[in-house]
Design a protein around this motif. Structure first.
Motif, PDB file in Angstrom:
ATOM      1  N   LEU A   1       0.829  -1.204   0.000  1.00  0.00           N
ATOM      2  CA  LEU A   1       0.000   0.000   0.000  1.00  0.00           C
ATOM      3  C   LEU A   1       0.865   1.257   0.000  1.00  0.00           C
ATOM      4  O   LEU A   1       0.579   2.222  -0.722  1.00  0.00           O
ATOM      5  CB  LEU A   1      -0.930  -0.005   1.213  1.00  0.00           C
ATOM      6  CG  LEU A   1      -1.959  -1.132   1.292  1.00  0.00           C
ATOM      7  CD1 LEU A   1      -2.751  -1.039   2.600  1.00  0.00           C
ATOM      8  CD2 LEU A   1      -2.908  -1.112   0.097  1.00  0.00           C
ATOM      9  N   GLU A   2       1.924   1.243   0.788  1.00  0.00           N
ATOM     10  CA  GLU A   2       2.822   2.400   0.850  1.00  0.00           C
ATOM     11  C   GLU A   2       3.485   2.655  -0.493  1.00  0.00           C
ATOM     12  O   GLU A   2       3.573   3.813  -0.944  1.00  0.00           O
ATOM     13  CB  GLU A   2       3.890   2.159   1.917  1.00  0.00           C
ATOM     14  CG  GLU A   2       3.363   2.177   3.343  1.00  0.00           C
ATOM     15  CD  GLU A   2       4.428   1.749   4.340  1.00  0.00           C
ATOM     16  OE1 GLU A   2       5.574   1.477   3.909  1.00  0.00           O
ATOM     17  OE2 GLU A   2       4.110   1.671   5.544  1.00  0.00           O
ATOM     18  N   ARG A   3       3.948   1.610  -1.129  1.00  0.00           N
ATOM     19  CA  ARG A   3       4.644   1.782  -2.416  1.00  0.00           C
ATOM     20  C   ARG A   3       3.705   2.309  -3.496  1.00  0.00           C
ATOM     21  O   ARG A   3       4.079   3.194  -4.279  1.00  0.00           O
ATOM     22  CB  ARG A   3       5.259   0.464  -2.861  1.00  0.00           C
ATOM     23  CG  ARG A   3       6.480   0.027  -2.107  1.00  0.00           C
ATOM     24  CD  ARG A   3       7.071  -1.229  -2.724  1.00  0.00           C
ATOM     25  NE  ARG A   3       7.503  -0.983  -4.105  1.00  0.00           N
ATOM     26  CZ  ARG A   3       7.700  -1.948  -5.005  1.00  0.00           C
ATOM     27  NH1 ARG A   3       7.476  -3.211  -4.684  1.00  0.00           N
ATOM     28  NH2 ARG A   3       8.092  -1.636  -6.231  1.00  0.00           N
ATOM     29  N   ILE A   4       2.513   1.766  -3.535  1.00  0.00           N
ATOM     30  CA  ILE A   4       1.564   2.192  -4.572  1.00  0.00           C
ATOM     31  C   ILE A   4       1.181   3.651  -4.370  1.00  0.00           C
ATOM     32  O   ILE A   4       1.200   4.451  -5.310  1.00  0.00           O
ATOM     33  CB  ILE A   4       0.334   1.276  -4.563  1.00  0.00           C
ATOM     34  CG1 ILE A   4       0.721  -0.140  -5.025  1.00  0.00           C
ATOM     35  CG2 ILE A   4      -0.764   1.833  -5.468  1.00  0.00           C
ATOM     36  CD1 ILE A   4      -0.354  -1.174  -4.817  1.00  0.00           C
ATOM     37  N   ARG A   5       0.827   4.017  -3.138  1.00  0.00           N
ATOM     38  CA  ARG A   5       0.464   5.420  -2.877  1.00  0.00           C
ATOM     39  C   ARG A   5       1.665   6.342  -3.042  1.00  0.00           C
ATOM     40  O   ARG A   5       1.511   7.474  -3.516  1.00  0.00           O
ATOM     41  CB  ARG A   5      -0.104   5.568  -1.467  1.00  0.00           C
ATOM     42  CG  ARG A   5      -1.459   4.917  -1.274  1.00  0.00           C
ATOM     43  CD  ARG A   5      -2.010   5.252   0.094  1.00  0.00           C
ATOM     44  NE  ARG A   5      -2.629   6.549   0.139  1.00  0.00           N
ATOM     45  CZ  ARG A   5      -2.810   7.258   1.255  1.00  0.00           C
ATOM     46  NH1 ARG A   5      -2.374   6.785   2.415  1.00  0.00           N
ATOM     47  NH2 ARG A   5      -3.409   8.426   1.218  1.00  0.00           N
TER      48      ARG A   5
ATOM     49  N   ARG B   1      -3.698   6.383  -6.428  1.00  0.00           N
ATOM     50  CA  ARG B   1      -4.651   6.407  -5.326  1.00  0.00           C
ATOM     51  C   ARG B   1      -5.180   5.006  -5.060  1.00  0.00           C
ATOM     52  O   ARG B   1      -5.411   4.244  -5.990  1.00  0.00           O
ATOM     53  CB  ARG B   1      -5.792   7.372  -5.633  1.00  0.00           C
ATOM     54  CG  ARG B   1      -5.382   8.843  -5.485  1.00  0.00           C
ATOM     55  CD  ARG B   1      -6.120   9.749  -6.432  1.00  0.00           C
ATOM     56  NE  ARG B   1      -5.694   9.525  -7.811  1.00  0.00           N
ATOM     57  CZ  ARG B   1      -6.175  10.178  -8.852  1.00  0.00           C
ATOM     58  NH1 ARG B   1      -7.114  11.069  -8.690  1.00  0.00           N
ATOM     59  NH2 ARG B   1      -5.736   9.916 -10.072  1.00  0.00           N
ATOM     60  N   VAL B   2      -5.359   4.705  -3.779  1.00  0.00           N
ATOM     61  CA  VAL B   2      -5.735   3.353  -3.374  1.00  0.00           C
ATOM     62  C   VAL B   2      -7.106   3.357  -2.719  1.00  0.00           C
ATOM     63  O   VAL B   2      -7.381   4.159  -1.821  1.00  0.00           O
ATOM     64  CB  VAL B   2      -4.697   2.764  -2.397  1.00  0.00           C
ATOM     65  CG1 VAL B   2      -5.189   1.420  -1.841  1.00  0.00           C
ATOM     66  CG2 VAL B   2      -3.349   2.587  -3.089  1.00  0.00           C
TER      67      VAL B   2
ATOM     68  N   SER C   1       0.933 -13.072  -3.939  1.00  0.00           N
ATOM     69  CA  SER C   1       0.268 -12.271  -2.905  1.00  0.00           C
ATOM     70  C   SER C   1       0.244 -10.823  -3.339  1.00  0.00           C
ATOM     71  O   SER C   1       0.858 -10.438  -4.345  1.00  0.00           O
ATOM     72  CB  SER C   1       0.995 -12.397  -1.559  1.00  0.00           C
ATOM     73  OG  SER C   1       2.117 -11.535  -1.509  1.00  0.00           O
ATOM     74  N   VAL C   2      -0.433 -10.005  -2.558  1.00  0.00           N
ATOM     75  CA  VAL C   2      -0.524  -8.574  -2.850  1.00  0.00           C
ATOM     76  C   VAL C   2       0.838  -7.902  -2.773  1.00  0.00           C
ATOM     77  O   VAL C   2       1.029  -6.813  -3.338  1.00  0.00           O
ATOM     78  CB  VAL C   2      -1.536  -7.902  -1.896  1.00  0.00           C
ATOM     79  CG1 VAL C   2      -0.980  -7.803  -0.479  1.00  0.00           C
ATOM     80  CG2 VAL C   2      -1.972  -6.542  -2.409  1.00  0.00           C
ATOM     81  N   ALA C   3       1.795  -8.531  -2.120  1.00  0.00           N
ATOM     82  CA  ALA C   3       3.147  -7.949  -2.042  1.00  0.00           C
ATOM     83  C   ALA C   3       3.761  -7.761  -3.427  1.00  0.00           C
ATOM     84  O   ALA C   3       4.622  -6.899  -3.615  1.00  0.00           O
ATOM     85  CB  ALA C   3       4.040  -8.841  -1.188  1.00  0.00           C
TER      86      ALA C   3
ATOM     87  N   TRP D   1      -7.168   3.328   8.450  1.00  0.00           N
ATOM     88  CA  TRP D   1      -7.971   4.406   7.874  1.00  0.00           C
ATOM     89  C   TRP D   1      -7.105   5.418   7.110  1.00  0.00           C
ATOM     90  O   TRP D   1      -7.530   5.946   6.078  1.00  0.00           O
ATOM     91  CB  TRP D   1      -8.757   5.124   8.966  1.00  0.00           C
ATOM     92  CG  TRP D   1      -9.868   4.315   9.542  1.00  0.00           C
ATOM     93  CD1 TRP D   1      -9.884   3.683  10.753  1.00  0.00           C
ATOM     94  CD2 TRP D   1     -11.141   4.044   8.940  1.00  0.00           C
ATOM     95  NE1 TRP D   1     -11.091   3.030  10.939  1.00  0.00           N
ATOM     96  CE2 TRP D   1     -11.877   3.237   9.854  1.00  0.00           C
ATOM     97  CE3 TRP D   1     -11.725   4.399   7.723  1.00  0.00           C
ATOM     98  CZ2 TRP D   1     -13.173   2.784   9.579  1.00  0.00           C
ATOM     99  CZ3 TRP D   1     -13.011   3.949   7.448  1.00  0.00           C
ATOM    100  CH2 TRP D   1     -13.725   3.155   8.373  1.00  0.00           C
ATOM    101  N   ASP D   2      -5.908   5.694   7.601  1.00  0.00           N
ATOM    102  CA  ASP D   2      -5.056   6.702   6.970  1.00  0.00           C
ATOM    103  C   ASP D   2      -4.083   6.116   5.954  1.00  0.00           C
ATOM    104  O   ASP D   2      -3.297   6.855   5.357  1.00  0.00           O
ATOM    105  CB  ASP D   2      -4.263   7.461   8.039  1.00  0.00           C
ATOM    106  CG  ASP D   2      -5.168   8.265   8.953  1.00  0.00           C
ATOM    107  OD1 ASP D   2      -6.247   8.690   8.495  1.00  0.00           O
ATOM    108  OD2 ASP D   2      -4.799   8.453  10.133  1.00  0.00           O
ATOM    109  N   ARG D   3      -4.134   4.822   5.742  1.00  0.00           N
ATOM    110  CA  ARG D   3      -3.192   4.191   4.820  1.00  0.00           C
ATOM    111  C   ARG D   3      -3.678   4.205   3.378  1.00  0.00           C
ATOM    112  O   ARG D   3      -2.911   3.882   2.468  1.00  0.00           O
ATOM    113  CB  ARG D   3      -2.914   2.747   5.243  1.00  0.00           C
ATOM    114  CG  ARG D   3      -2.012   2.631   6.458  1.00  0.00           C
ATOM    115  CD  ARG D   3      -1.665   1.173   6.728  1.00  0.00           C
ATOM    116  NE  ARG D   3      -0.730   1.045   7.831  1.00  0.00           N
ATOM    117  CZ  ARG D   3       0.602   1.060   7.701  1.00  0.00           C
ATOM    118  NH1 ARG D   3       1.139   1.198   6.498  1.00  0.00           N
ATOM    119  NH2 ARG D   3       1.376   0.929   8.754  1.00  0.00           N
ATOM    120  N   VAL D   4      -4.941   4.547   3.173  1.00  0.00           N
ATOM    121  CA  VAL D   4      -5.521   4.517   1.829  1.00  0.00           C
ATOM    122  C   VAL D   4      -6.306   5.802   1.583  1.00  0.00           C
ATOM    123  O   VAL D   4      -6.542   6.590   2.500  1.00  0.00           O
ATOM    124  CB  VAL D   4      -6.430   3.288   1.640  1.00  0.00           C
ATOM    125  CG1 VAL D   4      -5.612   2.004   1.764  1.00  0.00           C
ATOM    126  CG2 VAL D   4      -7.573   3.281   2.627  1.00  0.00           C
TER     127      VAL D   4
END
Length: 221
Positions: free
Chosen positions: A97-101, A106-107, A210-212, A128-131
């Protein structure tokens, strides 16, 4: 890619069988007990429909009052399972999630849970604040396999073209949603409900361990 729509349970959140256990307990609460043919038929329907709106799955099994009662029992059971065992991210999910954002994509986290259970999951993980956005079927009109969740995310997050959307999930319904929405990446992961063959048959463009592995796919596009 400008938007990534990623599933919760089984994709970014380690399920550990909690969803299926909660379904079984909810069905038992309505008098359909393990070991009966009726129970086997109901659980087969649940497994076939994984990823879809939970209330709609119960509506496919029961009339409306009993479906509502079963959904409430499901939410209570899932809450109790979270209380007893907690929730953990799929390894590498938070970094993904961090890498994509971090790359400016936007996630949106999607789920078939009702809003109450969705909030419980996000509270437990502190996500809540990760996406940028979270959506459940109540936010979009229809859940998976319809395209509504992904298209709602596209509208709310200002996607310029549905072909610039990536969808990621662990079920056939996730794949159908992605294909029906027009997303160009529809990635299945092998950490949840359905296997490689089932994901490909439902239209996966990619199958990942996986999502990784999702950031490399999304950012390369």
């Amino acid at each position: 890619m400008t938007v990534a729509c990623i599933d919760l349970a089984g994709t970014t959140v380690a399920d550990g069988g909690a969803v299926e256990t909660a379904f079984a307990e909810a069905i038992a609460a309505l008098g359909i007990v393990s070991g009966t043919a009726a129970h086997d038929r109901a659980m087969a329907r649940v497994r076939e429909s994984r990823g879809g709106s939970k209330i709609e799955i119960f509506r496919s099994l029961f009339d409306e009052p009993r479906a509502q009662a079963a959904h409430l029992a499901f939410e209570r059971s899932y809450d109790q399972l979270v209380d007893r065992h907690g929730l953990q991210p799929v390894p590498g999910a938070e970094r993904a999630l961090e890498r994509i954002r971090g790359a400016g994509v936007r996630v949106c986290l999607l789920t078939g849970f009702g809003r109450r259970t969705q909030a419980r999951v996000l509270d437990a993980l502190g996500w809540w604040d990760r996406v940028d956005l979270t959506l459940c079927p109540e936010d979009a009109g229809r859940g998976r396999p319809w395209p509504d969740l992904v298209l709602t995310a596209a509208l709310r997050l200002g996607a310029d073209d549905v072909r610039h959307i990536a969808v990621c999930g662990d079920t056939a319904n996730d794949m159908l949603t992605g294909r029906r929405s027009g997303a160009s990446i529809v990635a299945g992961v092998l950490t949840g409900a359905h296997d490689r063959d089932r994901l490909l048959a439902a239209g996966a463009t990619h199958v990942l361990p996986s999502v990784a592995a999702l950031p490399d796919l999304v950012l390369a596009s």
